[in-house]
Design a protein around this motif. Structure first.
Motif, short mmCIF file in Angstrom:
data_model
loop_
_atom_site.label_atom_id
_atom_site.label_comp_id
_atom_site.label_asym_id
_atom_site.label_seq_id
_atom_site.Cartn_x
_atom_site.Cartn_y
_atom_site.Cartn_z
N GLU A 59 13.87 3.29 11.32
CA GLU A 59 12.44 3.36 12.03
C GLU A 59 12.35 2.03 12.92
O GLU A 59 11.83 2.14 14.13
CB GLU A 59 11.26 3.27 10.72
N LEU A 60 12.90 0.97 12.69
CA LEU A 60 13.04 -0.24 13.39
C LEU A 60 13.68 -0.06 14.44
O LEU A 60 13.44 -0.38 15.56
CB LEU A 60 13.61 -1.32 12.42
N TRP A 61 14.67 0.87 14.44
CA TRP A 61 15.61 0.89 15.88
C TRP A 61 15.08 1.95 16.86
O TRP A 61 15.07 1.38 17.94
CB TRP A 61 16.91 1.65 15.20
N ALA A 62 14.06 2.87 16.35
CA ALA A 62 13.35 3.59 17.07
C ALA A 62 12.50 2.78 17.87
O ALA A 62 12.03 3.00 19.05
CB ALA A 62 12.83 4.76 16.44
N MET A 63 11.74 1.88 17.23
CA MET A 63 10.89 1.02 17.77
C MET A 63 11.27 0.06 18.70
O MET A 63 10.83 -0.32 19.82
CB MET A 63 9.90 0.19 16.70
N THR A 69 12.39 -0.03 26.59
CA THR A 69 11.60 0.68 27.83
C THR A 69 10.45 -0.28 28.48
O THR A 69 10.30 -0.31 29.61
CB THR A 69 11.31 2.04 27.36
N GLN A 70 9.63 -0.59 27.46
CA GLN A 70 8.68 -1.41 27.71
C GLN A 70 8.89 -2.81 28.61
O GLN A 70 8.45 -2.83 29.46
CB GLN A 70 7.71 -1.93 26.56
N MET A 71 10.06 -3.37 28.02
CA MET A 71 10.30 -4.87 28.48
C MET A 71 10.94 -4.50 29.88
O MET A 71 10.66 -5.50 30.77
CB MET A 71 11.27 -5.44 27.55
N ALA A 72 11.79 -3.30 30.02
CA ALA A 72 12.35 -3.32 31.34
C ALA A 72 11.31 -2.81 32.43
O ALA A 72 11.54 -3.14 33.66
CB ALA A 72 13.37 -2.25 31.15
N ARG A 292 3.92 -2.30 9.29
CA ARG A 292 4.13 -2.62 7.98
C ARG A 292 5.71 -3.49 7.93
O ARG A 292 5.95 -4.10 7.05
CB ARG A 292 4.16 -1.73 6.96
N LEU A 293 6.53 -3.22 8.86
CA LEU A 293 7.84 -3.60 8.94
C LEU A 293 8.09 -4.92 9.77
O LEU A 293 9.12 -5.24 9.88
CB LEU A 293 8.95 -2.57 9.38
N LEU A 294 6.93 -5.09 10.54
CA LEU A 294 7.06 -6.32 11.38
C LEU A 294 6.28 -7.43 10.94
O LEU A 294 5.38 -7.40 10.18
CB LEU A 294 6.57 -6.11 12.90
N LEU A 295 6.86 -8.83 11.51
CA LEU A 295 5.93 -10.09 11.25
C LEU A 295 5.23 -10.17 12.39
O LEU A 295 5.78 -9.92 13.72
CB LEU A 295 6.94 -11.09 10.87
N SER A 419 16.07 8.09 21.49
CA SER A 419 16.98 7.42 22.66
C SER A 419 16.08 6.73 23.57
O SER A 419 14.89 6.76 23.42
CB SER A 419 17.45 8.87 23.17
N LEU A 420 16.76 6.08 24.50
CA LEU A 420 15.94 5.39 25.69
C LEU A 420 15.18 6.48 26.51
O LEU A 420 15.90 7.25 27.07
CB LEU A 420 16.66 4.42 26.43
N SER A 421 13.82 6.31 26.43
CA SER A 421 13.07 7.37 27.55
C SER A 421 12.90 6.84 28.91
O SER A 421 12.38 5.61 28.75
CB SER A 421 12.01 8.03 26.62
#
Lengths: 421, 128
Positions: A59-63, A69-72, A292-295, A419-421
Motif C-alpha cells: 500500500e505504501l509503495w502505491a502511495m 507524480t505529484q512532486m514531479a 494510518r501508515l504515515l507519521l 504504476s506511475l501515471s
C-alpha cells in the motif's frame, strides 16, 4: 513479534564473510569493533503479522508512486533540495515509463500492532546481502524446516529477467557501478558486495555483466556518450550511487542538458531521485492526511508536533538527525555533513524495544511487490551506522516447496501492480 | 501448528558464484593496478623511442643505455623528448598487467581516446 536469544553458530563470522557479508562487524571510532551481523538473537513473527506488514508495504509503495507524480508536476528542484535541472530529468524518466528494480522501506512496527513508515530508500538501498543471503543461510543451518519472510533472492532474479525482456534496455550488457568510498568513508566493502550480489542475480537472469567503480566512468565528448573502464559505450548501467549526487557532479550535466547521442539506460531510473529525498514525507502526509501508515510530516518547521524528528532531505544512516522529545530536555543530535539542502520535521514515534533493543524493519520492494524483511536493532533512539541486523523466522510457517515458491511468485498479493501515471 | 495450504514466504535456494568470489577477494589482499612503460634514458630522464629498449633488464641505478620506465595507468604520458616523472624503473615490484611500449609518442593521457574521467564518483558519502 518476539525476540529470542540463541547461541550463534560455531565459526559464524567466517561463514557470513564467505557468504558475502565481508563487514560482519562495525569499526568504532576508537578502533574497537561492534557486531553488525548479530545471530545471538532471532526474531519470531507470525504469518498473520507478515501478511499485515506485506500488505502495508504494498500500500505504501502505491502511495509513493502517487507522490512521485505529484512532486514531479508541482514542485521545484530547490524545494526538493535537488541540483538545478533534476526535475527535468525526472519528468523525462517518468514519461519514458522507466522501469525500476528495488527499494527498501524503513518501518516502525509498534507494540500495538501499528505500522508506520519512517522513510524509504528508493534509489540506493543496501542491506540486500544481509537479507537475501545471510539470514536465509542462517535459517538453512539453524531451522531448515521453518519459513522466513524473504523471497528477495528469487524476486531479484525474476525482476532482472523481466527488465531484460522489457524492451527498455539497449542490448543485454549491464554494467554495475558503485562508489568505493575513500579512506575514512570506506564502508568495509558494503557497497561493493551489494553490487556484486545484484550482479549475481542479474547473471542468473541472463544479463552479461561487468562491475567497476563509478569514478571509472568516462565521458567521450566526440561520440557524446558515457564510457566504461575499457572505454566502451555504457549502454545499460545499474548504479549504487545516488541520483542527487550524480546530477550535481560535472558528468551529471550531460544528462541534465540531454547531450547524450544514445542515452545510457540507468537502474534505478532517474525518477527514483524523488524516493530518496525526505521531501517525500511531507508530500505523502499532504496527499494522504491522517493515513494510518504515515507519521505527520512537514517542511521546514515542526508546526504543532510536540515530539518530532528533524531529518535533512538527503541524510542517510541517521546523519544529522535531531530528536525533540520535550521542551525541558536537550535534543538528541546526530553528527554529519547534511542539512544545507533543507529539512523536514516528522512526528516522533516510539520504536518497539525488545530488552532494550530498538527495532526498525527494513521492508523490501522488488519489481513493485513486497519481498521480505530485514530486522535492524539499535541501542539508541536513532537507527544509525552502529545498528545491528538479526535474522527472523515465521514461527507458524514451514519451509516451502519449489512448486509453492513458483506459485506465489506468479501470484500477486494485491490487485494489479501500481504504476506511475 | 501449521496448515498445509498456507502461503510460503521464502526463496527456494540461492546460488551465488560472483558474491562468494568477491567476498574472498575483498577479504584477501589483491591489487589490480595496471601499468604501461615508456622507454627512457636514465641519464637525461627523457623519453626516447620504444625500439631503443629491450625487454630483458630493468634499470638498477647504474649502467648506460635505455630502460623501461613504468607509469600507472592513470598517469599522463610524456611525449618523446619530454622529461618523465611519477613512475618507476623497477617493473618487478608491480602487481597487475604491464604494457611495455606502444604509448602515443606525442604524449597525452595513457588512454588512447578523448574520453575524460573524474566527472562521476566524487561523492564520498555512503549510500544505503
Amino acid at each position: 513479534m518476539w525476540r529470542h536469544r540463541s547461541r550463534s553458530r560455531e565459526g559464524w563470522r567466517d561463514t557470513v564473510v564467505e557468504q558475502g557479508l565481508v563487514f560482519p562487524t562495525t569499526k568504532m571510532p576508537d578502533g574497537s569493533e561492534l557486531p553488525y551481523w548479530n545471530e545471538d538473537a532471532w526474531y519470531e513473527v507470525t504469518m498473520e503479522e507478515v501478511e499485515a506488514l506485506e500488505a502495508a508495504t504494498e500500500e505504501l509503495w502505491a502511495m509513493c508512486l502517487q507522490a512521485v507524480t505529484q512532486m514531479a508536476t508541482t514542485m521545484t528542484d530547490e524545494r526538493l533540495g535537488l541540483p538545478p535541472g533534476s526535475l527535468g530529468v525526472v519528468r523525462r524518466s517518468i514519461e519514458a515509463d522507466d522501469p525500476a528494480l528495488y527499494a527498501r522501506f524503513d518501518l516502525a512496527y509498534g507494540a500495538d500492532g501499528s505500522i508506520k513508515m519512517l522513510e524509504i530508500n528508493g534509489d540506493t538501498p543496501t542491506g540486500l546481502v544481509e537479507t537475501g543471503i545471510v539470514q536465509w543461510n542462517w535459517m538453512e543451518d539453524v531451522m531448515p524446516e521453518m519459513d522466513q519472510w524473504n523471497s528477495v533472492h528469487d524476486r531479484l532474479v525474476a525482476g532482472w529477467r523481466k527488465l531484460r525482456r522489457s524492451g527498455h534496455f539497449d542490448g543485454d550488457r549491464m554494467h554495475f557501478l558503485y562508489d568505493l568510498g575513500e579512506e575514512d568513508s570506506y564502508d568495509g566493502g558494503e557497497m561493493e558486495m551489494t553490487v556484486h550480489y545484484l550482479m549475481d542475480t542479474a547473471v542468473q537472469a541472463g544479463w552479461i555483466t561487468m562491475a567497476h567503480p563509478m569514478a571509472e566512468v568516462g565521458w567521450n565528448p566526440e561520440t557524446r556518450d558515457y564510457r566504461d573502464v575499457h572505454d566502451e559505450p555504457l549502454r545499460n548501467a545499474f548504479k549504487l550511487y545516488a541520483w542527487e549526487e550524480m546530477l550535481a557532479e560535472p558528468f551529471g550535466r550531460h544528462v541534465v542538458d540531454q547531450q547524450e547521442s544514445r542515452p545510457t539506460r540507468w537502474i534505478e531510473p532517474a525518477w527514483k531521485a524523488l524516493l530518496s529525498t525526505k521531501a517525500l514525507l511531507p508530500v505523502l502526509w499532504e496527499l494522504f492526511p491522517r493515513h494510518r501508515l504515515l507519521l505527520p510530516a512537514y517542511f521546514d518547521e515542526p508546526r504543532d508536533l510536540e515530539r518530532w524528528v528533524a531529518k535533512p532531505l538527503h541524510g542517510r544512516e541517521g546523519d544529522n538527525i535531531r530528536i525533540h522529545l520535550d521542551d525541558t530536555l536537550e535534543d538528541v543530535v546526530m553528527p554529519g555533513g547534511y542539512g544545507a539542502e533543507g529539512w523536514v520535521y516528522q512526528a516522533y514515534t516510539d520504536l518497539p524495544s525488545f530488552e532494550g533493543n530498538r527495532v526498525v524493519l527494513g521492508s523490501w520492494i522488488v519489481d513493485g511487490e513486497a519481498a521480505g524483511m530485514l530486522v535492524r536493532e539499535s541501542d539508541n533512539l536513532v537507527t544509525d551506522y552502529f545498528s545491528r541486523v538479526a535474522p527472523h523466522v515465521i514461527s507458524d510457517g514451514l519451509a516451502p516447496s519449489e512448486e509453492q515458491v513458483a506459485q506465489w511468485l506468479a501470484e500477486r498479493v494485491g490487485p494489479d501492480a501500481p504504476s506511475l501515471s | 501448528m501449521t496448515t498445509p495450504t498456507r502461503r510460503r514466504m521464502r526463496s527456494t535456494s540461492i546460488s551465488l558464484g560472483i558474491t562468494a568470489l568477491m567476498a574472498s577477494s575483498l577479504t584477501g589482499c589483491s591489487s589490480s593496478a595496471d601499468y604501461a612503460a615508456v622507454c627512457v634514458d636514465p641519464e637525461t630522464e627523457e623519453r626516447v623511442a620504444d625500439d631503443q629498449c629491450d625487454d630483458d633488464s630493468d634499470y638498477n641505478g647504474t649502467g648506460a643505455g635505455f630502460f623501461w620506465y613504468y607509469l600507472a595507468a592513470r598517469s599522463v604520458v610524456p611525449g618523446v623528448g619530454s622529461t618523465v616523472t611519477g613512475g618507476t624503473y623497477n617493473g618487478r615490484t608491480l602487481n597487475g598487467t604491464v604494457q611495455r611500449g606502444g604509448l602515443p609518442t606525442t604524449g597525452g593521457s595513457t588512454v588512447k581516446s578523448s574520453t575524460t574521467k573524474g566527472g562521476f564518483g566524487g561523492s564520498s558519502r555512503g549510500f544505503g
